[in-house]
Design a protein around this motif. Sequence first.
Motif, PDB file in Angstrom:
ATOM      1  N   SER A   1     -45.327   2.641  -3.177  1.00 40.45           N
ATOM      2  CA  SER A   1     -45.130   4.094  -3.254  1.00 40.45           C
ATOM      3  C   SER A   1     -45.672   4.803  -2.011  1.00 40.45           C
ATOM      4  CB  SER A   1     -45.797   4.653  -4.506  1.00 40.45           C
ATOM      5  OG  SER A   1     -47.181   4.322  -4.540  1.00 40.45           O
ATOM      6  N   ALA A   2     -46.754   4.279  -1.419  1.00 42.10           N
ATOM      7  CA  ALA A   2     -47.293   4.903  -0.201  1.00 42.10           C
ATOM      8  C   ALA A   2     -46.293   4.787   0.951  1.00 42.10           C
ATOM      9  CB  ALA A   2     -48.626   4.252   0.175  1.00 42.10           C
ATOM     10  N   LEU A   3     -45.689   3.597   1.104  1.00 40.74           N
ATOM     11  CA  LEU A   3     -44.677   3.428   2.146  1.00 40.74           C
ATOM     12  C   LEU A   3     -43.454   4.279   1.835  1.00 40.74           C
ATOM     13  CD1 LEU A   3     -43.673   2.034   4.698  1.00 40.74           C
ATOM     14  CD2 LEU A   3     -42.915   0.103   3.289  1.00 40.74           C
ATOM     15  N   ARG A   4     -43.102   4.392   0.563  1.00 43.09           N
ATOM     16  CA  ARG A   4     -41.975   5.250   0.178  1.00 43.09           C
ATOM     17  C   ARG A   4     -42.221   6.694   0.592  1.00 43.09           C
ATOM     18  NH1 ARG A   4     -41.160   6.857  -5.088  1.00 43.09           N
ATOM     19  NH2 ARG A   4     -43.396   7.374  -4.953  1.00 43.09           N
ATOM     20  N   ASP A   5     -43.464   7.165   0.429  1.00 51.94           N
ATOM     21  CA  ASP A   5     -43.785   8.529   0.846  1.00 51.94           C
ATOM     22  C   ASP A   5     -43.635   8.685   2.353  1.00 51.94           C
ATOM     23  OD1 ASP A   5     -44.306   9.075  -1.792  1.00 51.94           O
ATOM     24  OD2 ASP A   5     -46.490   8.862  -1.604  1.00 51.94           O
ATOM     25  N   SER A   6     -44.020   7.655   3.108  1.00 47.72           N
ATOM     26  CA  SER A   6     -43.842   7.708   4.566  1.00 47.72           C
ATOM     27  C   SER A   6     -42.364   7.714   4.930  1.00 47.72           C
ATOM     28  CB  SER A   6     -44.543   6.509   5.216  1.00 47.72           C
ATOM     29  OG  SER A   6     -45.932   6.532   4.963  1.00 47.72           O
ATOM     30  N   VAL A   7     -41.568   6.936   4.196  1.00 50.44           N
ATOM     31  CA  VAL A   7     -40.121   6.940   4.417  1.00 50.44           C
ATOM     32  C   VAL A   7     -39.551   8.331   4.165  1.00 50.44           C
ATOM     33  CG1 VAL A   7     -37.923   6.052   3.528  1.00 50.44           C
ATOM     34  CG2 VAL A   7     -39.823   4.479   3.921  1.00 50.44           C
ATOM     35  N   ASN A   8     -39.984   8.962   3.078  1.00 50.23           N
ATOM     36  CA  ASN A   8     -39.496  10.314   2.777  1.00 50.23           C
ATOM     37  C   ASN A   8     -39.886  11.311   3.856  1.00 50.23           C
ATOM     38  OD1 ASN A   8     -38.364   9.392   0.423  1.00 50.23           O
ATOM     39  ND2 ASN A   8     -40.002  10.127  -0.903  1.00 50.23           N
ATOM     40  N   THR A   9     -41.111  11.182   4.369  1.00 52.83           N
ATOM     41  CA  THR A   9     -41.545  12.068   5.445  1.00 52.83           C
ATOM     42  C   THR A   9     -40.655  11.918   6.666  1.00 52.83           C
ATOM     43  OG1 THR A   9     -43.844  11.986   4.669  1.00 52.83           O
ATOM     44  CG2 THR A   9     -43.479  12.659   6.950  1.00 52.83           C
ATOM     45  N   THR A  10     -40.328  10.668   7.004  1.00 48.31           N
ATOM     46  CA  THR A  10     -39.454  10.414   8.152  1.00 48.31           C
ATOM     47  C   THR A  10     -38.056  10.971   7.910  1.00 48.31           C
ATOM     48  OG1 THR A  10     -40.681   8.389   8.691  1.00 48.31           O
ATOM     49  CG2 THR A  10     -38.471   8.609   9.603  1.00 48.31           C
ATOM     50  N   LEU A  11     -37.505  10.772   6.712  1.00 46.59           N
ATOM     51  CA  LEU A  11     -36.167  11.273   6.426  1.00 46.59           C
ATOM     52  C   LEU A  11     -36.118  12.794   6.507  1.00 46.59           C
ATOM     53  CD1 LEU A  11     -35.130   8.947   3.449  1.00 46.59           C
ATOM     54  CD2 LEU A  11     -34.230   8.913   5.776  1.00 46.59           C
ATOM     55  N   ARG A  12     -37.151  13.482   5.976  1.00 45.85           N
ATOM     56  CA  ARG A  12     -37.171  14.942   6.063  1.00 45.85           C
ATOM     57  C   ARG A  12     -37.229  15.398   7.518  1.00 45.85           C
ATOM     58  NH1 ARG A  12     -41.402  14.344   2.174  1.00 45.85           N
ATOM     59  NH2 ARG A  12     -40.629  14.529   0.026  1.00 45.85           N
ATOM     60  N   ALA A  13     -38.059  14.704   8.303  1.00 46.43           N
ATOM     61  CA  ALA A  13     -38.181  15.088   9.718  1.00 46.43           C
ATOM     62  C   ALA A  13     -36.856  14.903  10.451  1.00 46.43           C
ATOM     63  CB  ALA A  13     -39.287  14.261  10.381  1.00 46.43           C
ATOM     64  N   ARG A  14     -36.141  13.817  10.147  1.00 48.57           N
ATOM     65  CA  ARG A  14     -34.865  13.570  10.817  1.00 48.57           C
ATOM     66  C   ARG A  14     -33.774  14.527  10.333  1.00 48.57           C
ATOM     67  NH1 ARG A  14     -38.311  11.000  12.772  1.00 48.57           N
ATOM     68  NH2 ARG A  14     -38.359  13.032  13.763  1.00 48.57           N
TER      69      ARG A  14
END
Length: 505
Positions: A229-242
């Motif tokens: 879930s922690a890596l998933r949150d980082s993935v979501n942060t990256t997707l929002r930024a992109r």
Amino acid sequence: MIRIATRLILMAALLVVTGGCGGPAAVTPASVPPLRWGGDAEGGAPFVEADPANPARVRGFDVEIATMIAQGVGREPQFVQVAWASIEQSLARGDFTIGMSGLEDRPALHARFAVSLPYYEFREVLAVRAADSARVRTLADLRGRRVATLGATMAWEMLLAARTSHGVLPVSYDDDVHPYSDLVSGRVDAVLLDHVLAERSLRRIGGFVIQPVPLARGHYVAVLAAGDSALRDSVNTTLRARMRDGSLERVFRSWNVWDTQQAEFQQKVLRDSMPGRDTTAAPTATTAQATRTSASIATYLPSLLRAAVITLVLSVLAMALAIAIGIGVAAGRVYGSRSVRLLLTAYVELIRGTPVLLQLFVLYYGLSDAVRLPAFAAAVIGLGLNYAAYESEIYRAALEAIPTLQLEAARTLGLSEFQILRLVRGPQALRLALAPMTNDFVALLKDSSLVSVITVVELTKQTAIYATNAGSWAIPGALCAIVYLAMSLPLSRMARRLEHRWKLS
């Protein structure tokens, strides 16, 4: 002395922590593991496909998004080929960290995995022949008609529900190419799939019409293991930024899958996840369609040959295992006690009575909680155990075909049962078993194509990827057949020469 030793240990530990230079240690790129992500290159563009210019690499909008995610978490992306239907199972057993290849968001995913925020919105659209376009617009207009789609998708669930409510006849396919070709040829009456797949097939083969009104909407997501879930949150942060800086829009535009609805969808995602932030204005730039390089024989032949080597090595190792186990099983059934014979007979009947594909799934996925075999090892063991049952029957029949008078004469001469097997019975049985053994090896070469379901990219799987890029099975299929013949015919010829030599001697 103890105090001095303690100080030395503390100084050494300090040097390790600071990197020996009075400052924090810099993490070298080599110390960071790659971000392994799984997808199916057979699915083709615009999701994931083998690059026609270099089939060892993949391209597609999911490939570019996976690269963005890897860069966002400071790691290098590493692609893992896996059949689309097996992505979730391979992720669960730890073959890779992230699964991405046009995976549809659905409640079952959230129950088993950590799921990213949706990064693309697709529309479920109905494709029909031009003659039916005026009167067939919804599933209610297809009562008693055959409607095709991919299995295990949202569209499949819709067709199952429509079978009850509207009387349609769902037809499941393993790929998204043949439904549309069968629609054009008249084998099915309609196709229900994502608009991305429908528009791709319309560009490729034509001959049908896509109804403009979608029947449903869905979203593509990335999936991770439930504990990530922690890596998933980082993935979501990256997707929002992109999304915010327009990188995702540029990727989708380059693959010709961007429209105003995607702009509205991204704005909604940003509003829902980060309330109060300004959203990016809807773009108005013109689309630059990505050009497809023709998949030539010259560019794909090296990949086919590498896959052929994998097929050959896999088949040789599996056949060697089958022969070794088969000899032991045959000897046990001929010379063993009653309990041993019953146990070995049960093994033979169980293996011969169940599909090899099921055995591979059980060995690779079913036993993963207890034993996590590498895919290649599982393929060798699975095929070896399967063919051992058939080999044992060949050897048992050959052993029992030796005349009883010869065995009695050998016993009269004082030979032990082991000596009789080694000197009298075995050599003659080998000559009788040679031809069936050769046939089994040729059959095993072909059955090795089944191991692609457990992520082994062998000859047939590589051919399927090639065919997806080429848009036709004619040339890839012919090349695949030639390579298989080139591997099997020399073996058959060698076996015939050996039989002829033994006959003369």
